[in-house]
Design a protein around this motif. Structure first.
Motif, mmCIF file in Angstrom:
data_model
loop_
_atom_site.group_PDB
_atom_site.id
_atom_site.type_symbol
_atom_site.label_atom_id
_atom_site.label_comp_id
_atom_site.label_asym_id
_atom_site.label_seq_id
_atom_site.Cartn_x
_atom_site.Cartn_y
_atom_site.Cartn_z
ATOM 1 N N MET A 1 26.707 -49.903 15.343
ATOM 2 C CA MET A 1 26.809 -50.860 16.430
ATOM 3 C C MET A 1 27.316 -50.099 17.649
ATOM 4 N N VAL A 2 26.822 -50.485 18.810
ATOM 5 C CA VAL A 2 27.219 -49.832 20.049
ATOM 6 C C VAL A 2 27.925 -50.850 20.935
ATOM 7 N N PHE A 3 29.080 -50.482 21.459
ATOM 8 C CA PHE A 3 29.807 -51.310 22.418
ATOM 9 C C PHE A 3 29.765 -50.599 23.757
ATOM 10 N N PRO A 4 29.435 -51.167 24.856
ATOM 11 C CA PRO A 4 28.823 -52.480 24.995
ATOM 12 C C PRO A 4 27.360 -52.422 24.581
ATOM 13 N N LEU A 5 26.703 -53.556 24.667
ATOM 14 C CA LEU A 5 25.322 -53.697 24.237
ATOM 15 C C LEU A 5 24.415 -52.690 24.925
ATOM 16 N N GLU A 6 23.672 -51.956 24.133
ATOM 17 C CA GLU A 6 22.658 -51.017 24.626
ATOM 18 C C GLU A 6 21.308 -51.489 24.104
ATOM 19 N N ALA A 7 20.263 -50.887 24.594
ATOM 20 C CA ALA A 7 18.923 -51.241 24.128
ATOM 21 C C ALA A 7 18.827 -50.999 22.620
ATOM 22 N N THR A 8 18.105 -51.867 21.930
ATOM 23 C CA THR A 8 17.932 -51.715 20.489
ATOM 24 C C THR A 8 17.234 -50.397 20.193
ATOM 25 N N LYS A 9 17.745 -49.724 19.215
ATOM 26 C CA LYS A 9 17.255 -48.402 18.878
ATOM 27 C C LYS A 9 17.502 -48.171 17.400
ATOM 28 N N HIS A 10 16.720 -47.307 16.809
ATOM 29 C CA HIS A 10 16.939 -46.907 15.417
ATOM 30 C C HIS A 10 17.208 -45.422 15.403
ATOM 31 N N GLU A 11 18.224 -45.017 14.680
ATOM 32 C CA GLU A 11 18.553 -43.603 14.538
ATOM 33 C C GLU A 11 18.028 -43.113 13.206
ATOM 34 N N ASN A 12 17.686 -41.843 13.151
ATOM 35 C CA ASN A 12 17.224 -41.222 11.917
ATOM 36 C C ASN A 12 18.294 -40.306 11.374
ATOM 37 N N PHE A 13 18.419 -40.291 10.070
ATOM 38 C CA PHE A 13 19.298 -39.356 9.384
ATOM 39 C C PHE A 13 18.549 -38.860 8.162
ATOM 40 N N ASN A 14 18.251 -37.571 8.139
ATOM 41 C CA ASN A 14 17.468 -36.991 7.047
ATOM 42 C C ASN A 14 16.188 -37.788 6.798
ATOM 43 N N ASN A 15 15.498 -38.120 7.891
ATOM 44 C CA ASN A 15 14.222 -38.839 7.852
ATOM 45 C C ASN A 15 14.330 -40.268 7.324
ATOM 46 N N GLU A 16 15.531 -40.810 7.254
ATOM 47 C CA GLU A 16 15.712 -42.210 6.874
ATOM 48 C C GLU A 16 16.263 -42.950 8.086
#
Length: 134
Positions: free
Chosen positions: A83-98
């Motif tokens: 979760m990011v404070f304050p609200l940022e654009a929705t995004k997905h992060e990758n970790f080891n291709n997951e």
């Protein structure tokens, strides 16, 4: 039945032994903070630069993965979110291709915290819990 490793499920000392076993986990993370509660771990980092945050947290996840492998524990990527404070654009992060999903609310030590820190989700949850009990 003989137990060759681990602790029997429901064993009263299980959580205490787990805490003792993972007590050095915060030492694996430099520059960030880590909150340990039973088998729940929360890592947090603060910066004004969102790219810097994602870079640092990804590095911390790599450090955690190394720690878990050395400790013969596993990191369950499907249970990781951010979760990011304050609200940022929705995004997905990758970790080891997951993919690690961004959430807009999270349960933390019995409280529901939303990304705008309004407490609305927690209040609604508690009101529903109390009204069902009445």
């Amino acid at each position: 039945m003989d137990i060759t490793y681990g602790v029997p499920r429901g064993f009263v000392l299980g959580p205490l032994l787990f805490i003792i076993y993972t007590n050095d986990l915060p030492d694996a993370l430099i520059e960030s903070k880590c909150i340990l509660f039973a088998d729940d771990t929360t890592v947090y980092y603060s910066s004004k630069n969102i790219t810097n945050i994602f870079h640092k947290i990804n590095n911390y996840l790599n450090s955690l993965e190394d720690y878990f492998m050395a400790s013969k524990l596993s990191l369950n990527i499907s249970k990781i979110n951010y979760m990011v404070f304050p609200l940022e654009a929705t995004k997905h992060e990758n970790f080891n291709n997951e993919i690690i999903n961004k959430v807009n609310k999270v349960q933390f030590l019995g409280m529901i915290i939303d990304e705008k820190l309004t407490w609305r989700e927690h209040i609604n949850y508690r009101c529903n819990t109390m009204s069902s009990g009445l």
